[in-house]
Design an enzyme around this catalytic site. Structure first.
Site, mmCIF file in Angstrom:
data_model
loop_
_atom_site.group_PDB
_atom_site.id
_atom_site.type_symbol
_atom_site.label_atom_id
_atom_site.label_comp_id
_atom_site.label_asym_id
_atom_site.label_seq_id
_atom_site.Cartn_x
_atom_site.Cartn_y
_atom_site.Cartn_z
ATOM 1 N N ASP A 1 5.859 -3.221 11.307
ATOM 2 C CA ASP A 1 4.417 -3.027 11.525
ATOM 3 C C ASP A 1 4.024 -2.989 13.005
ATOM 4 O O ASP A 1 3.081 -2.299 13.396
ATOM 5 C CB ASP A 1 3.577 -4.077 10.775
ATOM 6 C CG ASP A 1 4.034 -5.505 11.001
ATOM 7 O OD1 ASP A 1 5.022 -5.725 11.720
ATOM 8 O OD2 ASP A 1 3.386 -6.429 10.457
ATOM 9 N N SER B 1 7.725 -4.915 7.106
ATOM 10 C CA SER B 1 7.407 -5.837 8.208
ATOM 11 C C SER B 1 8.195 -7.138 8.150
ATOM 12 O O SER B 1 7.629 -8.236 7.990
ATOM 13 C CB SER B 1 5.913 -6.103 8.211
ATOM 14 O OG SER B 1 5.252 -4.875 8.299
ATOM 15 N N ARG C 1 0.822 -1.205 0.000
ATOM 16 C CA ARG C 1 0.000 0.000 0.000
ATOM 17 C C ARG C 1 0.858 1.256 0.000
ATOM 18 O O ARG C 1 1.918 1.300 0.628
ATOM 19 C CB ARG C 1 -0.884 0.039 1.245
ATOM 20 C CG ARG C 1 -1.951 -1.052 1.238
ATOM 21 C CD ARG C 1 -2.822 -0.952 2.447
ATOM 22 N NE ARG C 1 -2.022 -0.746 3.636
ATOM 23 C CZ ARG C 1 -2.438 -0.083 4.692
ATOM 24 N NH1 ARG C 1 -3.638 0.449 4.720
ATOM 25 N NH2 ARG C 1 -1.665 0.043 5.750
HETATM 26 C C1 GLC Z 1 7.056 -11.526 10.814
HETATM 27 C C2 GLC Z 1 8.130 -10.470 10.602
HETATM 28 C C3 GLC Z 1 7.988 -9.336 11.606
HETATM 29 C C4 GLC Z 1 6.591 -8.780 11.525
HETATM 30 C C5 GLC Z 1 5.570 -9.891 11.749
HETATM 31 C C6 GLC Z 1 4.142 -9.403 11.623
HETATM 32 O O1 GLC Z 1 7.246 -12.123 12.042
HETATM 33 O O2 GLC Z 1 9.401 -11.039 10.747
HETATM 34 O O3 GLC Z 1 8.935 -8.329 11.347
HETATM 35 O O4 GLC Z 1 6.427 -7.788 12.500
HETATM 36 O O5 GLC Z 1 5.763 -10.922 10.770
HETATM 37 O O6 GLC Z 1 3.866 -8.923 10.345
#
Ligand code: GLC
Length: 469
Positions: free
Chosen positions: A210, A156, A94
């Site tokens: 995130d 993320s 996004r």
């Molecule tokens: C995975 C990623 C992490 C993220 C999580 C939620 O664990 O490694 O960085 O925060 O997914 O999306």
């Protein structure tokens, strides 16, 4: 939610009274390893706490990365201006435009882009070129191509940050595995892709995970927020840590800050084998079929990408043992990930409402022959897998509440599809956090779109920090 509705979610636990006792005995033998007793939970908690301490040291050892985000402030109401936000973590990328006036955010303009599998598994450079082309499309369609906008980038995945705008990818997770990105500075890779195009003015002001976005957005909504949690395709948490405990700091530690957000990356809890004592044969099978085998152990016990498949492999085992579906399998049931998190939520919905409509439809769609006993067992499996998920997440949150030792109420901001759609998870989390951290006042808050709104707010905080330096 009314108090009655909440207790219904906790109380309507599916039973096996109407199932043949011989089957029940065999069933229990095969599923008992999924049940975690108090002693095991305390053991997990102690290990989690030890691993957190290890992760904060100068040369972090252990399985928890405890990534320093270098974000020492939460929104304080002074945020102003227009920001671009990028949100990458799943198949849906996004781009957002956020406007902040006196710390208040107007509804963002958002555009979604599908990230195809060949991009998620292809060359890193091509993936960043794709992101830059999405930024271009977004700005062009909003007549903003010539604008010089600061950008907050929610990425993320586990990263090792050296500052608010320098982050090296530690490893890919979830459904990504692009070549040539691990160990590289992803901010630089994005900036390079932007410069390669030559027609964009944007500049990355901050990179974040995130969970961090969720905490920042949570703090914008509620001043008592100190923990961010994602329960979606993957899972992870972050929290406010006392600066003196954080030894992994690049450059000089500013003397005027008390706390900093730490991204635990607890999806990787157990990657070094420390909690293998809870691993069942079902977890092993789910791991073996996953994209990145032997990593992200903890999130594979419950995150949205995996939780449905845990149910599926249990169903397969029970059918092979002649306990369900007349001992017959179907091609669909044998298909990896054909039973996803949303099916698990539908089964749990049936249990709470004491109906069987969703369960029957699921069995029909999976070409399974079923009777009332099979439905009762299916409901029971989905419950015990959900209950284990809630216990594991709760033990980490309870540890954080005790570790932060804040006086008064602490709000935990949560986002993610699993949390939003699972009908019982919120109630189970409240029950177990209260059990594992009995002296803490806490509340759970759905803080939607931390990855978008949190990225804009973090870019604004980054600008404020820059100005004050
Ligand atoms: C995975 C990623 C992490 C993220 C999580 C939620 O664990 O490694 O960085 O925060 O997914 O999306």
């Amino acid at each position: 939610m009314s108090p009655n509705a909440e207790s219904k979610e906790i109380e309507n636990i599916p039973g096996l009274e109407k199932v043949d006792p011989v089957k029940v005995e065999k069933y229990e033998k095969l599923t008992n390893p999924l049940k975690l007793n108090d002693e095991t939970m305390l053991k997990i908690r102690k290990i989690f706490e030890d691993e957190m301490d290890l992760g904060l040291q100068v040369n972090p050892k252990g399985c928890l990365q405890m990534a320093n985000t270098y974000i020492p402030q939460l929104p304080d109401g002074s945020e102003e201006g227009e920001y671009l936000a990028l949100d990458l973590g799943g198949t849906n990328f996004r781009v957002l435009l956020l406007k902040l006036e006196h710390g208040k955010m107007a509804d963002p303009i958002v555009k979604h882009f599908h990230v195809r599998e060949d991009i998620r598994l292809g060359k890193g450079e091509a993936m960043f070129d794709f992101l830059a082309s999405c930024i271009h499309q977004f700005l062009e369609s909003n007549n903003m191509l010539s604008r010089k906008l600061p950008l907050g980038f929610t990425f993320s995945f586990p990263m090792y940050q050296k500052s608010l705008s320098c982050a090296h990818l530690v490893s890919w997770t979830k459904s990504f595995n692009c070549e040539g990105v691990v160990d590289q500075d992803v901010v630089k890779m994005l900036n390079d892709a932007i410069h390669r195009r030559g027609d964009l003015q944007v500049e990355v002001a901050a990179i974040l995970n995130d969970t961090t976005g969720t905490l920042i957005n949570g703090a914008y909504l509620d001043g008592t927020c100190s923990i961010g949690l994602i329960l979606g395709t993957g899972s992870n948490a972050c929290y406010l840590e006392k600066v003196e405990r954080v030894k992994n700091w690049e450059g000089e530690k500013p003397s005027d800050i008390k706390e900093v957000i730490i991204d635990i990356e607890d999806g990787a809890f157990g990657d070094n084998g420390v909690i293998d004592f809870i691993k069942t044969e079902y977890d092993r099978e789910v791991d073996n079929k996953s994209l990145l085998v032997n990593s992200f152990t903890f999130e594979k016990y419950f995150a949205g990408q995996y939780i449905g498949d845990i149910v599926r492999v249990i169903l397969v085992k029970l059918a092979q043992e002649g306990i369900i579906f007349g001992g017959k399998l179907s091609t669909k049931l044998l298909t990896h990930q054909c039973f996803n998190a949303s099916l698990l939520s539908s089964v749990e919905q049936d249990s709470i409402q004491m109906t069987t409509t969703n369960c029957r439809k699921i069995c029909q769609d999976l070409d399974l022959e079923y009777d009332d006993e099979d439905i009762a067992i299916l409901k029971h499996i989905c419950y015990i897998v959900s209950d284990r998920a809630a216990k594991l997440v709760s033990i980490t949150l309870a540890s954080l509440l005790d570790r932060m030792d804040k006086p008064g109420l602490v709000t935990i901001a949560i986002d993610g599809s699993l949390y939003k759609h699972h009908p019982r998870l919120d109630a189970l989390l409240k029950k177990y956090i209260a059990k594992f951290a009995p002296n803490r006042q806490f509340c759970l808050m759905l803080a939607e779109d931390g990855s978008g709104k949190g990225a804009g707010l973090t870019a604004a905080i980054a600008q404020r920090l820059r100005k004050s330096n």
